[in-house]
Scaffold this motif. Structure first.
Motif: not given
Length: 181
Positions: A124-134, A74-84
């Motif tokens: 990445l930070i946009s996503a985790v800030c939004a997740r905190l709010a969610e 629920r709380r750790i986000c991973l950013l993946c490159g074009p190669d996955g």
């Protein structure tokens, strides 16, 4: 290994609301995904590559995130490159018990050195800030250090402000303000 002061002095930043968050889209080919238990070793390797200021021991993940795989997902986000492959990570973690339940924490933000300077931390930070709010957090904080001026610049753009609670904090932020000029 860095010199003793290379890691800088610890500082804290906070954002009084998780409303009106800046949103940054991912560049073409990049994706975000949420953590799976088998990602622990990849997380450690990513942190080791990205963080040249402090040692990253094998035990760090468990020390920081415990053993609750449902919370990792629920709380750790991973950013993946074009190669996955994973090229970034950040956590929308729990705040400290003393801070109260409405405080969330941006925790262990990292982007692989081969991808730094491309603006990838922003989505990445946009996503985790939004997740905190969610997840019901109303406010957020993070900790960093005086040696991480580029990260501090980014956090300021996201509305995080210096959290100066004592004279040591004020001296550290005076040092940072000088570096930001």
């Amino acid at each position: 290994m860095p010199a003793p002061d290379a890691a800088g002095k610890p500082v804290r930043m906070s954002r009084s609301t998780l409303r009106d968050l800046p949103v940054f889209p991912l560049p073409p080919g990049y994706t975000l995904r949420w953590f799976e238990p088998e990602d622990r070793a990849r997380w450690t390797l990513l942190q080791r590559a990205a963080d040249t200021l402090q040692p990253i021991p094998e035990t760090l993940f468990e020390e920081q995130f415990g053993s609750d795989a449902a919370e990792w997902r629920r709380r750790i986000c991973l950013l993946c490159g074009p190669d996955g492959r994973e090229v970034g990570a950040a956590a929308a973690w729990f705040g400290s018990a003393s801070a109260g339940r409405d405080w969330g924490r941006i925790h262990w933000v990292a982007v692989h050195p081969s991808c730094q300077g491309q603006g990838l931390s922003k989505p990445l930070i946009s996503a985790v800030c939004a997740r905190l709010a969610e997840l019901g957090h109303a406010r957020a904080y993070l900790t960093t250090s005086t040696a991480r001026v580029p990260a501090i610049r980014l956090y300021l753009k996201f509305g995080f402000a210096p959290d100066e609670q004592n004279e040591e904090d004020r001296r550290a932020w005076a040092e940072i303000r000088e570096s930001l000029r």
